[in-house]
Design an enzyme around this catalytic site. Structure first.
Site, short mmCIF file in Angstrom:
data_model
loop_
_atom_site.label_atom_id
_atom_site.label_comp_id
_atom_site.label_asym_id
_atom_site.label_seq_id
_atom_site.Cartn_x
_atom_site.Cartn_y
_atom_site.Cartn_z
N ASP A 13 -4.61 -0.09 -3.89
CA ASP A 13 -5.46 1.02 -3.46
C ASP A 13 -6.82 0.99 -4.15
O ASP A 13 -6.90 0.72 -5.37
CB ASP A 13 -4.72 2.32 -3.84
CG ASP A 13 -5.35 3.56 -3.25
OD1 ASP A 13 -5.39 3.67 -2.02
OD2 ASP A 13 -5.79 4.43 -4.03
N GLU A 34 -7.30 -3.33 -0.96
CA GLU A 34 -8.05 -2.37 -0.19
C GLU A 34 -9.41 -2.27 -0.89
O GLU A 34 -9.61 -1.46 -1.78
CB GLU A 34 -7.38 -0.98 -0.16
CG GLU A 34 -8.08 -0.05 0.82
CD GLU A 34 -8.18 1.41 0.37
OE1 GLU A 34 -8.46 2.26 1.21
OE2 GLU A 34 -8.01 1.71 -0.82
C1 GLC Z 1 -7.25 4.95 -0.54
C2 GLC Z 1 -6.14 5.49 0.31
C3 GLC Z 1 -6.44 6.91 0.65
C4 GLC Z 1 -6.50 7.70 -0.63
C5 GLC Z 1 -7.52 7.10 -1.59
C6 GLC Z 1 -7.36 7.63 -2.97
O1 GLC Z 1 -8.45 4.85 0.13
O2 GLC Z 1 -5.98 4.68 1.44
O3 GLC Z 1 -5.49 7.46 1.51
O4 GLC Z 1 -6.85 9.02 -0.38
O5 GLC Z 1 -7.37 5.71 -1.71
O6 GLC Z 1 -6.19 7.14 -3.55
#
Ligand code: GLC
Length: 581
Positions: free
Chosen positions: A231, A293
């Protein structure tokens, strides 16, 4: 133009080809995998409390195996106060009672493996929940203590430290700093949270944080997971001195990705963290993977997937390219070239739990909704039929591409976003933190319809679902679609089966120039031509056997009508069938 009389018997001449990418023969299941994102809250509620759970996932896994995906990625199911739907973790090594137990997780793993599905879990290393024992200890300890050093605490600016330490803004709206009350009851330091105030950022300059996360990695690797989706992987390390930032809260520049200068994203030292993690994963063999991500532009994305770092990274430039043929061509070319240069495959994605579903996004002509902002009844409404029609075309176009693809639960049903969500039911912190100005991401998180005739369309038989399900979901329920050759679900099954049979994920890509007009786009992968028509008029297809097309049905076309409808994609065999029977 008459097409009825045309009966192609030989492979057509595709015209000039521009080769971008050659076949991939490197080992690694993940290089060509189709990975299905399960959002546990909304997948299947077996205990009837209105929220999905792990036994619910186990129960329905056979449907995912049947769909033909290779792996599932589970969004967070860890202990959490659920202030950000589980991305606020209070214990990384346990299952939240809302979702079940560690025992339930183990059963789910065993069932996945029995069905031949791998499982990837979400890892949230940038921040935890303010209820995490480490943050609670930091609150109880004085400034400068080792406990506070696990997080990013700073003294405030101005008289008596009333002002936040810098001007950074939270991704969800409002300041990125919150002041705490010290153990003596007096106003004390501030802590940084790039997201909700309930999500304090860890201090990755502190080796103790590294040790803690290496323990967490091992915990889940020992339980048999095939890897981690990491994440906000670009945020862990902040620029020394936390310099002021005048740009957008998400660090974004005009292209939507963090500018090189954003002090909270993409700092070079981040890569040492992932190198260390990669060494840990490699101890478990070559099949465990890391997927970033990382919301960065393509040239920088390649840094995340060098051979000693992560295996994959989400391709957000592809998601953001929408249905703009010129952007799509550029992003695909750049992805395969730039990532290929470091030996990494590309990934492709159209939907996830943070963006408006593509069946809804593509229901707009012109300006659609802004990512993460959601759609409400007061906003311009999408044309749902058009959106679903184009979503099918976009998915078929994407799944012919070489590389790995990520699917978001429900896209195989052509689900739209939930739009009619009463304010009191909205749960995304974005909604509260912006005073309702940005609706947030609840619309794409509405629970799945499994069986049309059951309560809550088979999502669960007890309490109302945690978000209301639109009545239109009845007609989109999986059981109805499963029996219909012309359904969205049948299309997904067919394309995944053909993709596997032809090994398209391992294939090549060459642009078929004659079919790349300003409003259509075509590439050849092996013996398959993938053609998408975004013109307002039908397009005469090149001769060849239509393997699958997005508009008519998921079934192999028995005849050849020669025309590709507006907003339609087809896979056309242009060479001998070389797939194994
Ligand atoms: C990422 C997740 C999202 C979350 C954020 C904070 O972007 O995909 O859903 O709110 O991180 O953890």
């Amino acid at each position: 133009m008459s097409v009825e009389t045309v009966t192609p018997t030989t492979a057509p001449h595709t015209g000039p080809l521009t080769l971008i990418h050659s076949e991939d023969s490197q080992p690694g299941w993940w290089r060509s995998a189709v990975i299905y994102q399960v959002y546990p809250r909304s997948f299947r509620d077996l205990n009837g409390d209105g929220v999905g759970d792990i036994p619910g996932i186990t129960e329905e896994l056979p449907h995912l195996a049947e769909l033909g995906v290779d792996a599932v990625w589970l969004s967070p199911f860890y202990r959490s106060p659920q202030r950000d739907a589980g991305y606020d973790v209070s214990d990384y090594c346990d299952v939240d009672p809302l979702f079940g137990t560690l025992g339930d997780f183990d059963v789910m793993m065993a069932e996945s493996h029995r069905l031949g599905l791998r499982v990837i879990v979400d890892l949230v290393p940038n921040h935890c929940s303010d209820q995490h024992v480490l943050f609670q200890a930091a609150l109880a300890a004085p400034a400068g203590s080792p406990e506070r050093e696990m997080f990013i605490f700073r003294d405030g600016e101005g008289p008596e430290g009333h002002q936040p330490p810098n001007n950074w803004q939270s991704h969800f709206g409002g300041p990125a700093w919150t002041r705490v009350t010290g153990p003596d009851g007096q106003p004390d330091q501030w802590y940084l949270h790039l997201f909700d105030s309930s999500q304090p950022d860890f201090n990755w300059d502190n080796p103790a944080v590294h040790i803690e996360f290496e323990r967490i990695l091992r915990f889940w690797l020992d339980r048999g997971v095939s890897g981690f989706r990491v994440d906000v992987a670009h945020a862990l390390v902040k620029a020394p001195g936390l310099p002021a930032w005048g740009g957008r809260a998400d660090g974004g520049s005009s292209d939507g990705f963090p500018g090189h200068e954003a002090p909270m994203f993409g700092q070079p030292a981040i890569h040492d963290i992932y190198r260390a993690w990669r060494r840990i994963l490699d101890l478990y063999g070559p099949d465990r993977i890391l997927c970033a991500e990382a919301s960065v532009d393509l040239p920088r994305l390649a840094h995340w997937v060098r051979s000693d770092e992560m295996h994959q990274a989400f391709n957000f430039p592809y998601l953001h390219a929408g249905l703009d043929v010129n952007r799509l061509r550029t992003v695909i070319t750049d992805s395969l070239t730039v990532l290929g240069a470091v030996g990494a495959p590309s990934t492709w994605v159209l939907s996830n739990h943070d963006v408006v579903r593509h069946a809804t996004r593509f229901g707009y002509n012109g300006q659609g909704p802004r990512d993460g902002d959601g759609i409400g009844l007061a906003d311009p409404q999408p044309d749902t039929a058009l959106g679903r029609h184009r979503a099918a075309a976009a998915s078929l176009f994407m799944l012919g591409l070489p590389g790995a693809a990520y699917l978001y639960q429900g896209e195989e049903l052509g689900l739209p976003d939930g739009i009619d969500i009463p304010e009191h039911q909205r749960q995304d912190p974005t909604f509260a933190r912006t005073g309702g100005q940005r609706l947030g991401r609840d619309g794409c998180r509405v629970p799945l319809p499994w069986r049309a005739d059951e309560p809550h369309f088979g999502f669960g038989s007890g309490n109302d679902p945690w978000l209301p399900m639109p009545s239109s979901f009845a007609g989109l329920a999986r059981d109805l679609q499963a029996g219909l050759p012309s359904s969205h679900l049948s299309l997904y099954r067919n394309m995944l089966e053909i993709r596997r049979g032809l090994d398209l994920g391992r294939g090549s890509l060459a642009w078929a120039e004659d079919w790349c007009t300003g409003s259509s786009l075509a590439y050849v992968n092996g013996t398959t031509l993938v053609l998408m028509n975004l013109n307002h008029e039908p397009l005469e297809m090149p001769a060849g056997q239509v393997l699958v097309r997005s508009a008519s049905s998921g079934l192999e076309s028995s005849g050849w009508d020669g025309l590709l409808a507006s907003g339609e994609t087809a896979w056309i065999r242009i060479g001998p069938d070389t797939s194994a029977n």
